[in-house]
Design a protein around this motif. Structure first.
Motif, mmCIF file in Angstrom:
data_model
loop_
_atom_site.group_PDB
_atom_site.id
_atom_site.type_symbol
_atom_site.label_atom_id
_atom_site.label_comp_id
_atom_site.label_asym_id
_atom_site.label_seq_id
_atom_site.Cartn_x
_atom_site.Cartn_y
_atom_site.Cartn_z
ATOM 1 N N GLY A 155 0.721 -1.589 0.066
ATOM 2 C CA GLY A 155 0.292 0.239 -0.146
ATOM 3 C C GLY A 155 0.738 1.295 0.005
ATOM 4 N N GLY A 187 2.446 1.130 -3.270
ATOM 5 C CA GLY A 187 1.249 1.862 -4.210
ATOM 6 C C GLY A 187 0.758 3.341 -4.230
ATOM 7 N N PHE A 188 1.476 4.373 -2.711
ATOM 8 C CA PHE A 188 0.778 5.150 -2.458
ATOM 9 C C PHE A 188 1.877 6.062 -2.688
ATOM 10 C CE2 PHE A 188 1.014 9.304 0.104
ATOM 11 C CZ PHE A 188 -0.521 9.811 -0.113
ATOM 12 N N ARG A 213 2.495 5.328 -7.676
ATOM 13 C CA ARG A 213 1.589 5.234 -9.015
ATOM 14 C C ARG A 213 1.302 6.476 -8.754
ATOM 15 N NH1 ARG A 213 0.115 -0.182 -10.063
ATOM 16 N NH2 ARG A 213 -0.741 1.091 -11.461
ATOM 17 N N THR A 245 -5.970 5.191 -8.059
ATOM 18 C CA THR A 245 -4.885 4.179 -7.557
ATOM 19 C C THR A 245 -4.297 4.687 -6.350
ATOM 20 O OG1 THR A 245 -4.529 3.843 -9.438
ATOM 21 C CG2 THR A 245 -3.246 2.127 -8.416
ATOM 22 N N VAL A 246 -4.311 5.503 -5.804
ATOM 23 C CA VAL A 246 -3.114 6.324 -5.067
ATOM 24 C C VAL A 246 -4.425 5.853 -3.814
ATOM 25 C CG1 VAL A 246 -1.957 7.851 -3.449
ATOM 26 C CG2 VAL A 246 -1.457 7.917 -5.462
ATOM 27 N N SER A 279 -4.458 2.974 -2.612
ATOM 28 C CA SER A 279 -3.536 1.963 -2.334
ATOM 29 C C SER A 279 -3.555 2.262 -0.574
ATOM 30 C CB SER A 279 -2.342 2.589 -2.268
ATOM 31 O OG SER A 279 -2.231 2.589 -3.759
ATOM 32 N N LEU A 323 -5.589 -0.107 0.778
ATOM 33 C CA LEU A 323 -5.359 -1.683 1.092
ATOM 34 C C LEU A 323 -4.174 -1.291 2.681
ATOM 35 C CD1 LEU A 323 -3.886 -4.139 0.353
ATOM 36 C CD2 LEU A 323 -2.711 -3.419 -0.990
#
Lengths: 102, 489
Positions: free
Chosen positions: A20, A23-24, A27, A32-33, A36, A39
């Motif tokens: 996560g 991704g933060f 991305r 998507t952020v 994340s 997540l």
């Protein structure tokens, strides 16, 4: 406790949390952020449930419910904010949202 | 246990300020739906003020019956009362300085006032929390309401961007805080702060690894919320883009509440591993002061400059935390109260000057304010002097107590570097004063409207508060020292 040991749950939760975070940070799409972050919250939930099972208590379970409720509230506000950003700029790329001076 | 099923009346009484705020917010939303779109919404602002004043009275009254509430989920002590009063006062000043700004931007809606009340209610829950769940819930009630407030001007691209950044970074920070809470629960098997404290102090206490991990993760979460370096990068953008009264609010209220739980958690339950986190806070404090002050030097936008200065001020409060003593905690409390007043006041002046669409937010736009609006200029002078730390203002005594506490805890280097930092900070605050008094009026100050009543109240109340803290600091400080001792220890 028989079966899967606690440390496995914690390792899985740490991996999910790290995914996560990655991704933060890396991305570029706002959606998507945002996913994340969800997540990361769910990784934390896994830790809570694992600890709670270990202690044979319900405190950790209760905590996950609160986290889920708050995550839902956050999603409502967050998606609304993302929507207004999209309406004003017609982009969801985080690198293009930089009108405030650095 | 049917006896425990319903809370005793006294427990409900201890939660009264937050109940008033939540009911007030709900009432405003209902009234908003009933009044229709054409009606001016100032009346709803008055309702929110009434709720805030009632909550203020309740918070002071509740101080008379301290103790836990709702199975020790909440704890009303001097510390909680102190911060309750601070966050409610910030809410009141925010509403006063919002009326004119909102109607100018065509956004004078009821939901704004409701959101202020909800956010303040969340902060009230935070500062009274005696349970990790309540800390989390309070933080989120406050944060989610503030995210919406930052994005209130839906058609303003800068405000959207500010809200988006605030939301993303804020949620990111919450996830870290929550992960820390999970490890704290895993280490101790309970979520009640009092019980955690007992477990931590036992000889066969929790594993230092889990406890350290929990402290580290929570530190990241709190670091974001108080905008301390190295987690400060969101603050300038968010503060600059948000509507000015909202900036005033979020730089004072949520920050004070976040500091309150930061202090409560670190000074009570992480105190046994204090030797481990003290060096980290030391670095955070120095980095916040240095980055904030030096970045502020080069700013031309007042809001952005005040954002960097608020990072620096978070650094000063961290110095007090670093002292790890009751006097340090008391100094942090005093400083946060003074900081809230002077910062809200300074932003209220910006809200007055900025004009429609926030056209005039440059430092140069202050030119000639001294001759055109002497009273406003005088108030701003008081706030800036307090931010610098000139004697006879609250900011001076705040800094004085913080560095005194640091010296008593043998933090010589941090004190020296902190004082040098204050000298650097004087430069950019004084530059504003010079522009305000020495330059000819420009476009912004030529066409200023008369000072609206709400803004006048906000400005003069906070100026009077800053002076009061500076001239008679002893009563407030005594209260803070007593409260810092109560502190679950």
């Amino acid at each position: 406790m028989q079966g899967v040991p606690l440390s496995w749950y914690l390792i899985l939760s740490a991996i999910l949390f790290a995914l996560g975070v990655a991704g933060f940070l890396f991305r570029r799409s706002i959606i998507t952020v945002f996913m994340s972050i969800e997540l990361m919250l769910n990784a934390v939930n896994l830790s809570f449930v694992a600890f709670s099972y270990q202690f044979k208590q319900v405190d950790g379970h209760l905590f996950t419910f609160f986290v889920m409720v708050v995550a839902a509230a956050e999603a409502a506000v967050g998606l609304a904010i993302i929507l207004t950003v999209f309406r004003n700029r017609a982009t969801l790329n985080i690198d293009e949202i930089n009108s405030l001076k650095y | 246990m049917p006896a425990n099923l319903f809370p005793a009346p006294v427990e409900i009484f201890r939660f009264l300020p937050e109940i008033i705020l939540a009911l007030g917010g709900t009432l405003i939303m209902v009234l908003e739906a009933l009044t229709g779109d054409r009606q001016p919404k100032n009346a709803l602002g008055h309702v929110s003020l009434a709720a805030l004043f009632a909550a203020l009275v309740a918070a002071v009254a509740v101080h008379g019956s301290p103790g836990p509430a709702f199975s020790s989920m909440l704890l009303v002590d001097g510390f909680a009362t102190f911060f309750r009063v601070v966050v409610i006062a910030v809410g009141i000043l925010t509403v006063f300085s919002s009326y004119r700004y909102l109607s100018r931007e065509g956004a004078n809606t009821g939901e704004y006032y409701a959101l202020v009340l909800f956010s303040v209610a969340g902060q009230g829950v935070m500062v009274t929390a005696n349970e990790l769940i309540m800390i989390f819930i309070g933080l989120e009630i406050s944060s989610i309401a503030t995210y919406v407030m930052a994005g209130l001007l839906r058609d303003d691209a800068r405000a959207n961007e500010s809200a988006l950044k605030y939301f993303l970074l804020g949620s990111f920070a919450t996830a870290f805080l929550l992960y820390g809470i999970a490890f704290l629960y895993g280490a101790t098997g309970t979520t009640n702060l009092t019980a955690i404290r007992e477990t931590v102090l036992r000889a066969d206490g929790p594993s230092p690894l889990l406890l350290g991990l929990a402290a580290a993760l929570m530190l990241v979460g709190f670091g974001f919320k108080i905008s301390s370096a190295p987690f400060q990068m969101w603050a300038p953008d968010v503060y600059q883009g948000a509507p000015t009264p909202v900036t005033a609010f979020m730089s004072a209220g949520p920050k004070a509440a976040a500091f309150a739980i930061f202090l409560r958690v670190f000074v009570t339950i992480f105190e046994p591993i204090g030797d481990r986190w003290e060096p980290i806070i030391w670095v955070f404090a120095l980095a916040s002061m240095t980055i904030g002050n030096f970045a502020a030097l080069t700013q031309s936008n007042v809001k952005r400059m005040l954002a960097y200065s608020s990072i620096a001020h978070a650094g000063y409060v961290l110095v007090a935390l670093c002292a790890r003593s009751d006097i340090g905690t008391a100094a942090a409390m005093f400083y946060l109260a003074a900081y809230a007043l002077m910062n809200v006041g300074a932003f209220a002046v910006v809200a007055y000057i900025c004009g429609k669409g926030e056209k005039y937010v440059g430092i140069d736009d202050l030119a000639g304010l001294g001759s055109r609006r002497p009273a406003v200029a005088a108030a701003l002078t008081i706030f800036l002097c307090s931010l610098i730390g000139v004697p006879l203002t609250g900011g001076f005594f705040g800094k004085f107590y913080i560095f005194k506490a640091a010296l008593e805890s043998k933090l010589i280097w941090l004190t020296v570097l902190g004082l040098l930092n204050s000298a650097v900070a004087a430069y950019y605050y004084l530059r504003m004063l010079v522009v305000m008094y020495m330059r000819e009026p420009g476009e912004a100050t030529e066409n200023l409207e008369p000072l609206p009543a709400g803004l006048r109240t906000a400005l003069f109340t906070s100026a009077a508060g800053v002076l009061l803290l500076g001239i008679f600091p002893s009563r407030i400080l005594e209260f803070a020292v007593q409260s810092a001792k109560l502190f679950g220890r």
